[in-house]
Scaffold this motif. Structure first.
Motif, PDB file in Angstrom:
ATOM      1  N   ALA A  97     -57.375  39.397  60.141  1.00  0.00           N
ATOM      2  CA  ALA A  97     -58.076  37.960  60.167  1.00  0.00           C
ATOM      3  C   ALA A  97     -57.200  36.993  60.170  1.00  0.00           C
ATOM      4  CB  ALA A  97     -59.621  37.704  59.458  1.00  0.00           C
TER       5      ALA A  97
ATOM      6  N   ASP B 291     -56.145  33.866  58.705  1.00  0.00           N
ATOM      7  CA  ASP B 291     -56.286  33.245  57.689  1.00  0.00           C
ATOM      8  C   ASP B 291     -56.479  34.597  56.028  1.00  0.00           C
ATOM      9  OD1 ASP B 291     -55.385  30.860  58.717  1.00  0.00           O
ATOM     10  OD2 ASP B 291     -57.900  30.097  59.268  1.00  0.00           O
TER      11      ASP B 291
ATOM     12  N   ILE C  64     -63.150  38.653  66.313  1.00  0.00           N
ATOM     13  CA  ILE C  64     -62.554  37.558  65.201  1.00  0.00           C
ATOM     14  C   ILE C  64     -63.578  36.332  64.843  1.00  0.00           C
ATOM     15  CG2 ILE C  64     -60.774  37.109  64.484  1.00  0.00           C
ATOM     16  CD1 ILE C  64     -59.180  39.050  65.252  1.00  0.00           C
ATOM     17  N   PRO C  65     -63.753  35.402  65.596  1.00  0.00           N
ATOM     18  CA  PRO C  65     -64.243  34.832  65.874  1.00  0.00           C
ATOM     19  C   PRO C  65     -65.528  34.338  65.392  1.00  0.00           C
ATOM     20  CG  PRO C  65     -62.562  34.206  67.686  1.00  0.00           C
ATOM     21  CD  PRO C  65     -62.595  35.847  67.412  1.00  0.00           C
TER      22      PRO C  65
ATOM     23  N   GLN D 113     -66.209  36.165  61.438  1.00  0.00           N
ATOM     24  CA  GLN D 113     -64.686  35.819  60.496  1.00  0.00           C
ATOM     25  C   GLN D 113     -65.493  36.071  58.770  1.00  0.00           C
ATOM     26  OE1 GLN D 113     -61.605  33.728  59.903  1.00  0.00           O
ATOM     27  NE2 GLN D 113     -61.783  35.080  61.635  1.00  0.00           N
TER      28      GLN D 113
ATOM     29  N   LEU E 283     -65.308  39.904  58.419  1.00  0.00           N
ATOM     30  CA  LEU E 283     -63.642  39.660  57.930  1.00  0.00           C
ATOM     31  C   LEU E 283     -62.947  39.477  56.392  1.00  0.00           C
ATOM     32  CD1 LEU E 283     -62.242  39.502  61.659  1.00  0.00           C
ATOM     33  CD2 LEU E 283     -63.283  41.746  60.816  1.00  0.00           C
ATOM     34  N   LYS E 284     -63.402  38.476  55.866  1.00  0.00           N
ATOM     35  CA  LYS E 284     -63.024  38.043  54.769  1.00  0.00           C
ATOM     36  C   LYS E 284     -63.505  39.234  53.228  1.00  0.00           C
ATOM     37  CE  LYS E 284     -62.951  33.200  56.223  1.00  0.00           C
ATOM     38  NZ  LYS E 284     -62.716  31.889  56.186  1.00  0.00           N
TER      39      LYS E 284
END
Length: 283
Positions: free
Chosen positions: A18, A20, A75-76, A79, A82-83
């Motif tokens: 992702a 960042d 993806i947005p 987040q 994914l983190k």
């Protein structure tokens, strides 16, 4: 009430991190675009798909996540998930639409598929011991088998605050990816309880202050007029043949949903929502 037809009526593909987030090692197993798709472990794991179903799982039990596949467009939206994957070394991959369709075995994946650990069903005695005092509603499904109907029932059950879905020990019904998607997160909010011998289950429920209501097409008291007890189990029957006759006879109440007669009946998912709402209005 029964279902329709009854009177009730993720190595060849590059993994992406992702934005960042650190890049993750590729997960083991063939890529979704390869010759085979890695299936979740039978019984122990469940393949979820659908945005709300996956989000609800992550909100309540993130440690259950084992693998994640998503479309780039998601993806947005994902987040936080994914983190979590990056921080906890959970494999995830951005894959193509065709791969998501194959992974989910459905076109209704909504851009995300996840392999997660199943939540084990509770024993009746354990569930009863967890209950708070006061009003409680449970749904006993006697033979309901359609996963979409089950998902719709779970969605309504979560909305109306149902305490559990009760399933007989012989029932083949189990949460599937399809049911979880239709439930829109409701599957995470409503526990599944597996019953033992029917007579023992009835005795335990009554000992906890529950009354049982058999739901029938005709001949029952209108659910809109009936006095519904604070602790109630609504029993909804099997496809085609209705609920087990002995079970129906063992119930203290018989409830019907009156209508115009323009159609024979409601299907089990729609009927269950009406019944849940009628109880919630009183409690």
């Amino acid at each position: 009430m029964a279902e329709p037809g009854s009177p009730w009526g993720r190595g060849g593909r590059r993994e992406r991190a992702a934005p960042d987030g650190p890049r993750r090692p590729a997960a083991k197993g063939p890529a979704p675009g390869g010759d085979a798709i890695e299936a979740p472990a039978a019984q122990r794991e469940l393949r979820l798909y659908g945005l709300n179903a996956v989000r609800a799982m992550f909100a309540r039990r993130p440690d259950a996540l084992r693998k994640l596949y998503l479309a780039e467009s998601r993806i947005p939206d994902l987040q936080p998930l994914l983190k979590w994957c990056a921080a906890h070394r959970i494999g995830y991959r951005v894959v193509a639409e065709d791969d998501l369709r194959r992974l989910a075995a459905s076109s209704h994946h909504e851009g995300v598929v996840a392999d997660v650990l199943r939540t084990p069903a509770l024993d009746l005695s354990d569930w009863l011991a967890m209950l708070d005092a006061g009003p409680q509603l449970a749904i006993w499904l006697d033979g309901v088998g359609n996963p979409h109907n089950y998902g719709a029932i779970l969605r309504s059950a979560a909305h109306f605050g149902v305490s559990a879905i009760l399933l007989p020990r012989h029932s083949t019904l189990a949460l599937s990816g399809a049911a979880a998607r239709v439930a829109e997160g409701g599957a995470e909010a409503v526990p599944e309880v597996r019953l033992g011998r029917p007579e023992n289950g009835l005795a335990q429920l009554r000992g906890a202050g529950f009354q049982l209501a058999a739901t029938v097409v005709a001949g029952g008291q209108s659910v809109f007029d009936a006095t519904l007890p604070e602790r109630l189990v609504l029993v909804l029957g099997a496809e085609g043949e209705g609920m087990d006759r002995e079970l129906a006879q063992a119930c203290e109440m018989r409830l019907s949903i009156p209508g115009t007669g323009a159609v024979e009946s409601l299907n089990v998912a729609a009927a269950s929502a009406v019944l849940m709402a009628a109880w919630r209005m009183r409690h």
